[in-house]
Design an enzyme around this catalytic site. Structure first.
Site, PDB file in Angstrom:
ATOM      1  N   CYS A 180       4.020  32.019 -25.174  1.00 18.35           N
ATOM      2  CA  CYS A 180       3.215  32.274 -23.977  1.00 18.35           C
ATOM      3  C   CYS A 180       3.043  30.977 -23.199  1.00 18.35           C
ATOM      4  O   CYS A 180       2.864  29.909 -23.787  1.00 18.35           O
ATOM      5  CB  CYS A 180       1.840  32.850 -24.277  1.00 18.35           C
ATOM      6  SG  CYS A 180       1.895  34.381 -25.175  1.00 18.35           S
TER       7      CYS A 180
ATOM      8  N   ARG B 205       8.878  30.156 -22.400  1.00 17.35           N
ATOM      9  CA  ARG B 205       7.962  30.355 -23.524  1.00 17.35           C
ATOM     10  C   ARG B 205       7.728  31.827 -23.853  1.00 17.35           C
ATOM     11  O   ARG B 205       7.145  32.158 -24.891  1.00 17.35           O
ATOM     12  CB  ARG B 205       6.599  29.702 -23.227  1.00 17.35           C
ATOM     13  CG  ARG B 205       6.682  28.226 -22.942  1.00 17.35           C
ATOM     14  CD  ARG B 205       5.313  27.663 -22.663  1.00 17.35           C
ATOM     15  NE  ARG B 205       4.480  27.680 -23.834  1.00 17.35           N
ATOM     16  CZ  ARG B 205       4.457  26.731 -24.754  1.00 17.35           C
ATOM     17  NH1 ARG B 205       5.232  25.683 -24.611  1.00 17.35           N
ATOM     18  NH2 ARG B 205       3.663  26.810 -25.790  1.00 17.35           N
TER      19      ARG B 205
ATOM     20  N   TRP C 193       4.648  36.243 -24.465  1.00 15.90           N
ATOM     21  CA  TRP C 193       5.564  36.651 -25.528  1.00 15.90           C
ATOM     22  C   TRP C 193       4.695  37.431 -26.500  1.00 15.90           C
ATOM     23  O   TRP C 193       3.845  36.863 -27.182  1.00 15.90           O
ATOM     24  CB  TRP C 193       6.177  35.428 -26.192  1.00 15.90           C
ATOM     25  CG  TRP C 193       7.273  35.767 -27.165  1.00 15.90           C
ATOM     26  CD1 TRP C 193       8.589  35.975 -26.874  1.00 15.90           C
ATOM     27  CD2 TRP C 193       7.154  35.921 -28.584  1.00 15.90           C
ATOM     28  NE1 TRP C 193       9.288  36.246 -28.025  1.00 15.90           N
ATOM     29  CE2 TRP C 193       8.435  36.233 -29.082  1.00 15.90           C
ATOM     30  CE3 TRP C 193       6.085  35.848 -29.486  1.00 15.90           C
ATOM     31  CZ2 TRP C 193       8.682  36.455 -30.439  1.00 15.90           C
ATOM     32  CZ3 TRP C 193       6.340  36.079 -30.833  1.00 15.90           C
ATOM     33  CH2 TRP C 193       7.626  36.379 -31.292  1.00 15.90           C
TER      34      TRP C 193
ATOM     35  N   ASN D 257      -2.777  31.449 -25.339  1.00  9.69           N
ATOM     36  CA  ASN D 257      -1.510  31.258 -26.040  1.00  9.69           C
ATOM     37  C   ASN D 257      -1.873  30.990 -27.502  1.00  9.69           C
ATOM     38  O   ASN D 257      -2.647  30.082 -27.772  1.00  9.69           O
ATOM     39  CB  ASN D 257      -0.779  30.053 -25.418  1.00  9.69           C
ATOM     40  CG  ASN D 257       0.392  29.577 -26.253  1.00  9.69           C
ATOM     41  OD1 ASN D 257       1.009  30.364 -26.962  1.00  9.69           O
ATOM     42  ND2 ASN D 257       0.694  28.290 -26.179  1.00  9.69           N
ATOM     43  N   GLY D 258      -1.345  31.789 -28.416  1.00 11.15           N
ATOM     44  CA  GLY D 258      -1.670  31.590 -29.832  1.00 11.15           C
ATOM     45  C   GLY D 258      -2.109  32.905 -30.459  1.00 11.15           C
ATOM     46  O   GLY D 258      -1.888  33.978 -29.892  1.00 11.15           O
TER      47      GLY D 258
ATOM     48  N   GLU E 277      25.615  27.016 -36.487  1.00 12.87           N
ATOM     49  CA  GLU E 277      25.070  26.862 -35.144  1.00 12.87           C
ATOM     50  C   GLU E 277      25.899  27.668 -34.124  1.00 12.87           C
ATOM     51  O   GLU E 277      25.343  28.317 -33.232  1.00 12.87           O
ATOM     52  CB  GLU E 277      25.018  25.367 -34.794  1.00 12.87           C
ATOM     53  CG  GLU E 277      24.540  25.019 -33.407  1.00 12.87           C
ATOM     54  CD  GLU E 277      23.138  25.508 -33.058  1.00 12.87           C
ATOM     55  OE1 GLU E 277      22.409  25.985 -33.949  1.00 12.87           O
ATOM     56  OE2 GLU E 277      22.787  25.443 -31.870  1.00 12.87           O
TER      57      GLU E 277
ATOM     58  N   LYS F  46      24.306  30.650 -31.850  1.00 16.63           N
ATOM     59  CA  LYS F  46      24.397  30.651 -30.383  1.00 16.63           C
ATOM     60  C   LYS F  46      24.963  31.975 -29.897  1.00 16.63           C
ATOM     61  O   LYS F  46      24.445  32.582 -28.979  1.00 16.63           O
ATOM     62  CB  LYS F  46      25.298  29.531 -29.861  1.00 16.63           C
ATOM     63  CG  LYS F  46      24.782  28.129 -29.849  1.00 16.63           C
ATOM     64  CD  LYS F  46      23.609  27.857 -28.957  1.00 16.63           C
ATOM     65  CE  LYS F  46      22.339  28.155 -29.700  1.00 16.63           C
ATOM     66  NZ  LYS F  46      21.610  27.085 -30.295  1.00 16.63           N
TER      67      LYS F  46
ATOM     68  N   GLU G 176      22.472  34.957 -30.453  1.00 18.43           N
ATOM     69  CA  GLU G 176      21.217  34.998 -29.695  1.00 18.43           C
ATOM     70  C   GLU G 176      21.419  35.234 -28.214  1.00 18.43           C
ATOM     71  O   GLU G 176      20.562  35.837 -27.575  1.00 18.43           O
ATOM     72  CB  GLU G 176      20.340  33.768 -29.960  1.00 18.43           C
ATOM     73  CG  GLU G 176      20.857  32.464 -29.453  1.00 18.43           C
ATOM     74  CD  GLU G 176      19.960  31.300 -29.834  1.00 18.43           C
ATOM     75  OE1 GLU G 176      18.761  31.485 -30.031  1.00 18.43           O
ATOM     76  OE2 GLU G 176      20.483  30.176 -29.926  1.00 18.43           O
TER      77      GLU G 176
ATOM     78  N   HIS H 258      34.448  35.007 -51.143  1.00 16.02           N
ATOM     79  CA  HIS H 258      33.442  35.607 -52.037  1.00 16.02           C
ATOM     80  C   HIS H 258      32.688  36.748 -51.355  1.00 16.02           C
ATOM     81  O   HIS H 258      31.570  37.073 -51.741  1.00 16.02           O
ATOM     82  CB  HIS H 258      32.462  34.524 -52.505  1.00 16.02           C
ATOM     83  CG  HIS H 258      33.132  33.445 -53.287  1.00 16.02           C
ATOM     84  ND1 HIS H 258      33.636  33.638 -54.546  1.00 16.02           N
ATOM     85  CD2 HIS H 258      33.438  32.169 -52.956  1.00 16.02           C
ATOM     86  CE1 HIS H 258      34.194  32.520 -54.972  1.00 16.02           C
ATOM     87  NE2 HIS H 258      34.093  31.612 -54.026  1.00 16.02           N
TER      88      HIS H 258
ATOM     89  N   LYS I  36      11.155  30.114 -26.453  1.00 15.77           N
ATOM     90  CA  LYS I  36      11.618  28.780 -26.851  1.00 15.77           C
ATOM     91  C   LYS I  36      10.672  28.074 -27.816  1.00 15.77           C
ATOM     92  O   LYS I  36      11.114  27.338 -28.686  1.00 15.77           O
ATOM     93  CB  LYS I  36      11.828  27.930 -25.603  1.00 15.77           C
ATOM     94  CG  LYS I  36      12.578  26.675 -25.915  1.00 15.77           C
ATOM     95  CD  LYS I  36      13.507  26.270 -24.821  1.00 15.77           C
ATOM     96  CE  LYS I  36      14.380  25.128 -25.258  1.00 15.77           C
ATOM     97  NZ  LYS I  36      15.483  25.552 -26.121  1.00 15.77           N
TER      98      LYS I  36
HETATM   99  C1  F6R Z   1      18.112  28.535 -31.176  1.00 15.06           C
HETATM  100  C2  F6R Z   1      16.793  27.964 -31.030  1.00 15.06           C
HETATM  101  C3  F6R Z   1      15.815  28.185 -32.119  1.00 15.06           C
HETATM  102  C4  F6R Z   1      15.000  26.909 -32.352  1.00 15.06           C
HETATM  103  C5  F6R Z   1      13.869  27.188 -33.360  1.00 15.06           C
HETATM  104  C6  F6R Z   1      13.088  25.929 -33.675  1.00 15.06           C
HETATM  105  O1  F6R Z   1      18.920  28.264 -30.075  1.00 15.06           O
HETATM  106  O2  F6R Z   1      16.489  27.357 -30.044  1.00 15.06           O
HETATM  107  O3  F6R Z   1      16.426  28.590 -33.293  1.00 15.06           O
HETATM  108  O4  F6R Z   1      15.836  25.912 -32.821  1.00 15.06           O
HETATM  109  O5  F6R Z   1      13.019  28.144 -32.832  1.00 15.06           O
HETATM  110  O6  F6R Z   1      12.497  25.413 -32.537  1.00 15.06           O
HETATM  111  P1  F6R Z   1      12.021  23.917 -32.470  1.00 15.06           P
HETATM  112  O7  F6R Z   1      13.225  23.050 -32.556  1.00 15.06           O
HETATM  113  O8  F6R Z   1      11.348  23.799 -31.130  1.00 15.06           O
HETATM  114  O9  F6R Z   1      11.085  23.703 -33.610  1.00 15.06           O
END
Ligand code: F6R
Length: 611
Positions: A2, A27, A73, A99-100, A484, A488, A491, A507, A606
Site C-alpha cells: 500500500c 506498492r 494491495w 499501510n500495514g 532468477e 522473472k 511473474e 531426477h 514491490k
Molecule cells: C521479484 C521481486 C521479489 C522481491 C522480494 C523481496 O522480481 O521483486 O521477489 O525480490 O519481494 O523484496 P525485497 O528485495 O524488497 O526485500
C-alpha cells in the site's frame, strides 16, 4: 504494501496526491482513494488503479489544501470500492489511510460491535479509526491523545495518516514497522510511504521512526513517541533526482531499469574498488573488520529475487573468503528455531528494505546475538535502520515491480563483500585481488555489450511466447541465475517456469520435456561447461527446444541448440552479472508480446510489508 500520500499546505492537495499515488503504485494497485478536507471532508475511492480513481472523480470538486490518498494491495478484505481506503469513523468526521496490518483488529472489532459500532468494510483499518472515535467518545480526549492511546492498544504494523473534519488544520501521521517520510516545505508538509512523491517539492525530509506520531500543521510539526515523549526530528537532504522516477523515453520502467544496469553496477562499484592497490573498501562495514576475521559462519536471509542474489553470494563468499554460508528464505528462518550464535554474521538482503519477513528474521538473529549486515537499495528504509552495519546497492529507485537492476546491484555488493572478507581474513593474495578487481571494474562495459543482444533475444521471444511452461537450467553460480530467469518469466508473463540445477533435471523435470518445452540453459565456458553440454544433449534427445546463453565464439553449444545468445567472456565469478541480462530481456519481451502489464504484474507488489 500500500502506498500513502498526504499533504497540508497552501497548494491544491489533489494533484499532488494523485501524482504521488502514481509514483507509489508499485506498492499496490488493487484500489485507490483520496480524502480532501476543506470546510468538510470528502472521500472518493474506487477499486482498480489510480487512473480509475482519476476517471471516477472527473467533474467532481477536488479542491482543498489538505488531503491524503492511498493505493492498496489488499490484505484484509477483497479489492472493492468499499474496502478501498480512506476509511471513516462512524460519525464520518475522522478519516484514515493505512499501510500495514492491525493483527488484533478482530478482538477490537468484536468489542466495538458490542458497543454499537457499524462497519462498512472488511478491513482492519476501519476498526482502527472506529477505535480512535470510541476513545474520544468515552474519554473526551482530544484527537492527538485519542490517536496515541489507540496506537498503544493495537498490535501489528502500520503507517497511518488521519484527518479530522473538526480540525481542518492538522494531519496526524504515525508509523510502526511500515515506512513513512515527511517532506518539509515552507508553510507546507508532504507525507508519503517513500520519498518519490515528495522529491519535486522539497529535498528536506524526515524519516519517521517506529512508534512515533507526527502532529502536522501548515507551519508546525510536533513529533512524539507513542509513550508521549517529545522528539527532535532529524531533517535529511534527499539525494533522489526527479529524472530517476520517469520512464525517460522507454516503454516501461522495467526496460529502462534493465538498460540502466551498466550505470547502476558502476555506481555500486564507485569508491569501493581499487584494482591497482588490490583493495576493496566498504565504509559501511569497516567497523566490523575484526569481527569478519573471526566469524564462524554467514547466514544470508532474503526473499524472492534478493534470495537468488544471496545464493550467488554463497558461491562467492565460500569460494573467495572460505567462510561457510547458509542462505535462508527469511519467511522460513523466522519460524524455525534456528541455531544462531554471537559468532555468526547475518546478511539481510532487500531492495526495498521493508520486507516484513526479512525484518522479522533480522530481529530474531539480533535477539540471539548475531551481527547483522544489511544489503539494501532504498536509503533510509527500515532494514538499514535495524541492522548493525551495511552496504547500500545504490541502484537508484526501482519502480518496475519485477526486480532487475536491484538484483545485479545486490550481486555486485555481495561480490565486494566476498572479496572484502577474503581480504580481511588473508584468504586471497593481493595479486589475485588485483586480477579480479580489474575484471570486476570492466563488468559495466560488458553489461553494456550484453544489452546489444536485445534484438536477437526479442526474436527468440517471438518463437517461445506461446509456451505454457519453461525450464531454466544452470550449474554453480549460474543455478541462481536460472532461478532468477524463471521467476522473472513467471511473474510478468504468467508462463509457468522453473529453475533447476542442470544436473537435477534427470531426477524429475526431464519427464516434462517434449517439443513444446523451451529449456533455457546458461552454458558459458566455465567449470561445468562439459557437463552442461551433456544436459543439453539430454534435452535435445527428447525434442525439447534449447535456448542457450553461451560465451562469445562458442561453437559446440551452437551446433546443438535451437537458439543461442552470446555474452562476453568474463571470469566465472562474474557470470551471474552478465548472464542475467538476456534472461531479463527475454521475460520482458515475452510479457510485452503476450499483452501483460509488465510494470505492474497481477497480484504482486514491490514492497511486501506483510507476512
Ligand atoms: C521479484 C521481486 C521479489 C522481491 C522480494 C523481496 O522480481 O521483486 O521477489 O525480490 O519481494 O523484496 P525485497 O528485495 O524488497 O526485500
Amino acid at each position: 504494501m500500500c502506498g500513502i500520500v498526504g499533504y497540508i499546505g497552501y497548494r491544491d492537495a489533489y494533484p499532488i496526491i494523485i501524482k504521488g499515488l502514481h509514483r507509489l503504485e508499485y506498492r499496490g494497485y488493487d484500489s485507490a482513494g483520496v480524502a480532501l478536507l476543506d470546510k468538510e471532508m470528502r472521500v472518493y475511492k474506487k477499486a482498480g488503479k489510480v487512473s480509475d480513481l482519476e476517471d471516477f472523480v472527473k467533474g467532481i470538486d477536488t479542491s482543498g489544501t489538505i488531503g491524503m490518498g492511498h493505493t492498496r494491495w489488499a490484505t484484509h478484505g477483497a479489492p472493492s470500492d468499499r474496502n478501498s481506503h480512506p476509511h471513516s469513523s462512524g460519525d464520518r468526521k475522522l478519516t484514515i489511510i493505512h499501510n500495514g496490518i492491525i493483527e488484533n483488529y478482530n478482538v477490537i472489532k468484536e468489542a466495538l460491535l458490542g458497543k454499537g459500532h457499524i462497519f462498512k468494510s472488511d478491513t482492519d483499518t476501519e476498526v482502527l479509526i472506529h477505535l480512535v472515535e470510541d476513545i474520544q467518545n468515552e474519554t473526551g480526549l482530544d484527537l492527538q491523545e485519542a490517536v496515541r492511546v489507540a496506537l498503544n492498544r493495537v498490535i501489528g504494523a502500520y503507517a497511518i495518516v488521519i484527518m479530522s473534519a473538526d480540525d481542518p488544520d492538522m494531519v496526524i501521521a504515525a508509523r510502526k514497522g511500515s515506512p513513512m517520510v515527511i517532506g518539509v516545505g515552507k508553510g507546507e508538509y508532504f507525507i508519503a510511504s517513500d520519498a518519490t512523491p515528495i522529491v519535486e517539492y522539497t529535498k528536506n525530509v524526515i524519516y519517521l521512526n517506529d512508534n512515533e506520531i507526527a502532529y502536522i500543521r501548515r507551519d508546525d510539526l510536533l513529533v512524539k513517541t507513542i509513550d508521549n515523549t517529545v522528539q527532535t526530528p532529524y531533517i535529511q537532504k534527499l539525494e533522489l533526482q526527479l529524472e530517476m522516477l520517469e520512464k525517460g523515453g522507454y516503454d516501461h520502467f522495467m526496460l529502462k531499469e534493465i538498460y540502466e544496469q551498466p550505470r547502476s553496477v558502476r555506481d555500486c562499484l564507485r569508491g569501493r574498488v581499487y584494482p591497482q592497490q588490490g583493495k576493496v573498501q566498504l565504509g559501511g562495514i569497516k567497523e566490523y573488520s575484526d569481527k569478519l576475521k573471526n566469524v564462524d559462519r554467514i547466514i544470508i536471509v532474503a526473499c524472492g529475487t534478493s534470495w537468488h542474489a544471496g545464493l550467488v553470494g554463497e558461491y562467492l563468499i565460500e569460494e573467495y573468503a572460505r567462510v561457510p554460508v547458509e542462505v535462508e528464505y527469511a519467511s522460513e528462518f523466522r519460524y524455525r528455531n534456528p541455531i544462531i550464535t554471537e559468532k555468526d554474521l547475518v546478511i539481510a538482503i532487500s531492495q526495498s528494505g521493508e520486507t516484513a519477513d526479512t525484518m522479522a528474521a533480522i530481529e530474531l538473529a539480533k535477539e540471539k546475538g548475531a551481527t547483522i549486515f544489511g544489503v539494501c537499495n532504498v536509503v533510509g528504509a527500515s532494514i538499514p535502520r535495524i541492522t548493525h552495519a551495511g552496504v547500500y546497492t545504490h541502484a537508484g529507485p526501482e519502480i518496475g515491480v519485477a526486480s532487475t537492476k536491484a538484483f545485479t546491484a545486490q550481486v555486485t555488493v555481495l561480490t565486494l563483500i566476498a572479496f572484502y572478507i577474503a581480504q580481511q581474513r588473508g584468504a586471497i593474495t593481493r595479486n589475485k585481488l588485483i586480477e579480479y578487481l580489474t575484471e570486476l571494474n570492466e563488468i559495466p562495459d560488458l553489461i553494456e555489450q550484453t544489452l546489444k543482444t536485445n534484438e536477437s533475444v526479442k526474436a527468440i521471444s517471438e518463437k517461445i511466447k506461446d509456451s505454457r511452461n519453461c525450464l531454466f537450467l544452470g550449474r554453480g553460480s549460474s543455478f541462481p541465475v536460472a532461478l532468477e530467469g524463471a521467476l522473472k518469466l513467471k511473474e510478468i508473463s504468467y508462463i509457468h517456469a522453473e529453475g533447476y540445477p542442470a544436473a537435477e533435471m534427470k531426477h524429475g523435470p526431464i519427464a516434462l520435456i517434449d517439443e513444446e518445452m523451451p529449456v533455457v540453459f546458461i552454458a558459458t565456458k566455465h567449470s561445468s561447461y562439459e557437463k552442461v553440454i551433456s544436459n543439453i544433449q539430454e534435452v535435445k534427445a527428447r525434442k525439447g527446444q534449447v535456448i542457450a546463453i553461451v560465451t562469445e565464439g562458442d561453437t559446440a553449444v551452437r551446433s546443438m541448440a535451437d537458439y543461442v545468445i552470446e555474452i562476453p567472456q568474463t571470469n566465472e565469478a562474474f557470470v551471474p552479472l552478465i548472464a542475467t541480462i538476456p534472461l531479463q530481456l527475454l521475460s520482458y519481451h515475452i510479457a510485452v508480446m503476450r499483452g501483460c502489464n509488465v510494470d505492474q504484474p497481477r497480484n504482486l507488489a514491490k514492497s511486501v510489508t506483510v507476512e
